[in-house]
Design a protein around this motif. Structure first.
Motif, short mmCIF file in Angstrom:
data_model
loop_
_atom_site.label_atom_id
_atom_site.label_comp_id
_atom_site.label_asym_id
_atom_site.label_seq_id
_atom_site.Cartn_x
_atom_site.Cartn_y
_atom_site.Cartn_z
N TRP A 168 7.83 -2.15 -0.89
CA TRP A 168 6.43 -2.53 -1.00
C TRP A 168 6.14 -3.59 0.06
O TRP A 168 6.93 -4.52 0.25
N ASP A 170 2.80 -5.71 2.42
CA ASP A 170 1.39 -6.03 2.58
C ASP A 170 0.89 -5.52 3.93
O ASP A 170 1.57 -5.67 4.96
N THR A 175 -1.59 -3.94 -0.33
CA THR A 175 -0.18 -3.61 -0.54
C THR A 175 -0.01 -2.09 -0.58
O THR A 175 -0.85 -1.37 -1.13
#
Length: 257
Positions: A168, A170, A175
């Motif tokens: 994951w 940004d 995100t």
């Protein structure tokens, strides 16, 4: 841009080329973001480094929708490898197990011949499984046509979609998930979803609901999770032993009826 290098001296021939081919094959329109390949050689693979961030519910829902698009991009056959890949592997970098690949017209036959019977044989060679285990695998293989659910065309799979292979990060738009370390092939789309559930994934319910909204899953799919998890569970038994061996045997007992 920063680079992340995966390297292993003495890696199986074509190992990193196969991974690079898989990442490129999975990068479909409207699909999940996949790690960007920068360079590949016999003993290394260079990827664009992904800066980690906490997963969010919105990113999980986006992943579900995008997984549906990736699966729907399809594959030529069950067992088909990405263009440019001549072999496939499943497992950690230091001890990957070679997968049997080829072309099958239906998923039950593919799963029996390309996954379950080979992992039973690999386990016996390593002294993890015995004759009774091989017989249990055969009983499950015999039941696959009734366990598999409605027939579906081959999907374009990540193939090793446990939570550790979903990063994951940004971005300017929020995100998002990034897929890494595929064992890409043509398979059943429920396999990727079952793999996400095997060791738990953040916001799994949201991923599955968003997926189902784009491409509804066939009736009874929750009852089929265990059959799709059997191969990766057996791989863990072969590679790591311990409680995975008992878990594999219990799963086979449940599935063989």
């Amino acid at each position: 841009m920063t680079t992340f290098r995966k390297a292993r001296r003495g890696a199986p021939e074509g190992f990193f080329a196969t991974e690079a081919a898989g990442l490129r094959w999975l990068a479909v329109d409207d699909g999940p973001t996949v790690a960007r390949v920068l360079d590949v050689g016999a003993g290394h693979l260079d990827l664009e480094r992904v800066a980690p961030a906490p997963p969010t519910m919105d990113a999980a829902q986006q992943l579900g929708r995008r997984l549906a698009a990736m699966h729907d991009a399809g594959a030529p056959a069950f067992g088909a490898l990405p263009p440019g890949a001549d072999a496939g592997w499943f497992g950690p970098l230091d001890d990957p197990l070679e997968m049997v690949n080829g072309s099958w017209s239906d998923w039950p036959t593919f799963y029996a011949d390309s996954r379950l019977r080979p992992i039973a044989a690999q386990g016996r060679r390593r002294g993890v499984f015995g004759a009774d285990d091989a017989a249990a695998f055969e009983r499950v293989c015999a039941r696959l046509p009734e366990l598999a659910g409605p027939a579906e065309p081959p999907a374009r799979l990540h193939g090793d979609l446990w939570s550790g292979n979903v990063l994951w990060t940004d971005t300017a738009s929020g995100t998002q998930a990034v897929l890494i370390d595929p064992a890409a092939h043509g398979g059943h789309r429920e396999t990727d979803l079952a793999m996400l559930a095997l060791f738990g994934a953040p916001h799994l319910d949201e991923i599955l609901a968003a997926y189902d909204a784009v491409h509804p899953l066939p009736p009874g799919w929750r009852d089929r999770v265990a059959i799709h998890q059997l191969y990766p569970l057996a791989v863990h038994a072969v590679l790591f032993g311990g409680g995975y061996v008992g878990a594999t045997r219990r799963s086979m007992a449940d599935l063989s009826g």
